[in-house]
Design a protein around this motif. Structure first.
Motif, PDB file in Angstrom:
ATOM      1  N   GLU A   1      -5.358  -4.418   0.158  1.00  0.00           N
ATOM      2  CA  GLU A   1      -6.048  -3.421   0.987  1.00  0.00           C
ATOM      3  C   GLU A   1      -7.535  -3.732   1.026  1.00  0.00           C
ATOM      4  O   GLU A   1      -8.093  -4.237   0.029  1.00  0.00           O
TER       5      GLU A   1
ATOM      6  N   ASP B   1       0.854  -1.192   0.000  1.00  0.00           N
ATOM      7  CA  ASP B   1       0.000   0.000   0.000  1.00  0.00           C
ATOM      8  C   ASP B   1       0.891   1.245   0.000  1.00  0.00           C
ATOM      9  O   ASP B   1       2.131   1.131   0.043  1.00  0.00           O
TER      10      ASP B   1
ATOM     11  N   SER C   1      -2.316  -3.774  -4.707  1.00  0.00           N
ATOM     12  CA  SER C   1      -1.948  -3.758  -3.278  1.00  0.00           C
ATOM     13  C   SER C   1      -2.990  -4.572  -2.521  1.00  0.00           C
ATOM     14  O   SER C   1      -4.101  -4.774  -3.009  1.00  0.00           O
TER      15      SER C   1
END
Ligand SMILES: Nc1nc2[nH]c(O)nc2c(=O)[nH]1
Length: 464
Positions: free
Chosen positions: A379, A18, A377
């Motif tokens: 997330e 991230d 990423s």
């Protein structure tokens, strides 16, 4: 694992990639449907309705993003072994006139399977060869991605400048300009899905300055912007291309692209090896991305892209394996290591860290493809595209930093590869396609492309 199940991955190291570079020594990721719903350190509460996977000994990263490939080239690997780009292309173009629906399906399935086995969940395929009697080769690439389960960015390529008009390819391999534009728009109509969780998107991809007319470049850019899709081409790959652009257009490749409307946040360029400081600054200022292909650039002796300078300028940079005719390995995991090594050869030991190399292969690639809000990423809310690497085997055990194990060591075996919540690889084996059958189909299709002589193997050098 189906895309509707709830899956809990526990006990793993996690490199989320991230914006803050968050990592956990030991944590869990929860996937629901096609999304990540939790990423946190420690153990989650036990959920009897979920499938729980003990991922101890593993590193979880985002699924890798491949930003440049030519999947059809799996049919012509191992040729022109000592040739730089222009000689290599000149030798290979005639072979590619035999591409058709069937052999393209075999090549693309094998190429995507190899990518999946190396941690890749999203791949851009720049397909620029459309033989007159080849049938629906673009449809074959899309069908292959559906079989393997890879998220596909189909770059509908084109060439309209054959030798008669000062280009490099033979006339037999180029399309008429209007046909190329119509074929590209038809691919957008058939396959492009703008949805955030799209399995297939289409980009517009005239091939390179030495195989495409100014008109096709300009009208391709207009078409892409009218239809809201991205633009991709080869640029600044070799010194020969650089000198050819100067001689023909009195412009460097980046100046030429700029003049044609080919720089911008909706463009990513393959290679970007020969870039002056001014060109790096211009790419960064316009938001233009670069697909860095370190193994292919080494194989063709093209040079090494200035990745350190591009990152320092905040340009978007992703990794690409490039076509398998110039990178017979075809795996993306290994490009992480290769990118780090060549950057250090070029610019010193500080040039690229393990984490920056992982960023190129994930978040950087997602930025190149315009998907930084959806993938690249680990997330909450992002697509559940995850690679679960086993880093406790002989190849990696004892390296305390799991990201260093991934980047400095051999590409680790995959415990799991998940795309949109669906498992593509488990315990190092493909789950969506039978590997043996894929290899048999590839061997049969490649046999028809076998060179009649030991083309490009330079027997004298081999014997010396
Ligand atoms: N590495 C590659 N560079 C290229 N330029 C071009 O026009 N085609 C190619 C290609 O297939 N590979």
């Amino acid at each position: 694992m189906t895309a509707t199940a709830r899956v809990v991955l526990t006990g793993a190291a996690i490199a989320t990639v991230d914006a803050a570079g968050t990592e956990y020594d030991e944590g869990h990721v929860i996937v629901e449907g096609d999304r990540v719903v939790a990423v946190a350190p420690g153990e989650p509460e036990f959920d009897p309705s979920a499938r729980t996977v003990d991922a101890s000994g593993c590193l979880i990263t985002p699924g890798l993003v491949n930003t440049h490939h030519h999947l059809y080239q799996w049919l012509t690997r191992g040729r022109a072994q000592q040739s730089p780009l222009f000689d290599w292309l000149t030798e290979l173009y005639p072979a590619w006139t035999a591409l058709d629906e069937e052999n393209t399906l075999a090549a693309a399935t094998a190429g995507l399977a190899q990518l999946a086995l190396s941690g890749c969940t999203t791949a851009a395929d720049h397909h620029y060869v459309f033989p007159r009697h080849g049938g629906d080769v673009a449809g074959s690439v899309v069908a292959a991605a559906d079989r393997v389960g890879t998220r596909l960015h189909l770059v509908r390529g084109s060439m309209d400048r054959g030798r008669a008009h000062g280009g490099l390819p033979p006339e037999s391999l180029v399309e008429d300009t209007d046909e190329a534009l119509a074929g590209t728009e038809a691919a957008i109509d058939r396959f492009h899905d703008p949805a955030p969780n799209a399995a297939v998107r289409v980009a517009v991809g005239p091939c390179s300055p030495f195989s495409v007319s100014d008109r096709l470049m300009r009208e391709s850019a207009s078409l892409a912007r009218r239809r809201g899709v991205r633009l991709h081409t080869h640029l600044a790959e070799t010194t020969e291309e650089h000198h050819r652009c100067l001689a023909e257009f009195a412009r460097t490749p980046v100046e030429y692209a700029d003049e044609l409307g080919w720089l911008g946040p909706d463009v990513w360029l393959a290679h970007g090896v020969h870039l002056s400081p001014a060109a790096v600054a211009r790419l960064a200022a316009t938001g233009t991305g670069v697909a860095h292909c370190p193994s292919s650039n080494a194989r063709l002796a093209a040079g090494t892209a200035p990745v350190r300078d591009l990152l320092a300028a905040d340009a978007s940079v992703g990794l690409g394996v490039d076509g398998a005719a110039s990178n017979e390995h075809g795996g993306l995991g290994d490009e992480i290591r290769q990118a780090m090594l060549v950057a250090r050869l070029r610019d010193g030991a500080q040039a690229l860290t393990a984490r920056e190399a992982l960023w190129l292969a994930t978040a950087g690639g997602a930025r190149c493809l315009g998907r930084q809000h959806e993938l690249g990423s680990v997330e909450v809310g992002k697509l559940a595209d995850l690679a679960v690497w086993r880093v406790d085997g002989i190849g990696h055990a004892g390296i305390a930093d799991p990201v260093a194990a991934l980047a400095f060591g051999a590409s680790p075996p995959l415990e799991l590869l998940i795309q949109g919540g669906r498992t593509l690889v488990e315990a190092g084996e493909l789950t969506t396609v039978p590997a043996g059958e894929v290899a048999r189909d590839l061997a049969a299709a490649s046999a028809a492309f076998a060179p009649t002589s030991a083309t490009g193997t330079a027997p004298k050098e081999v014997l010396r």
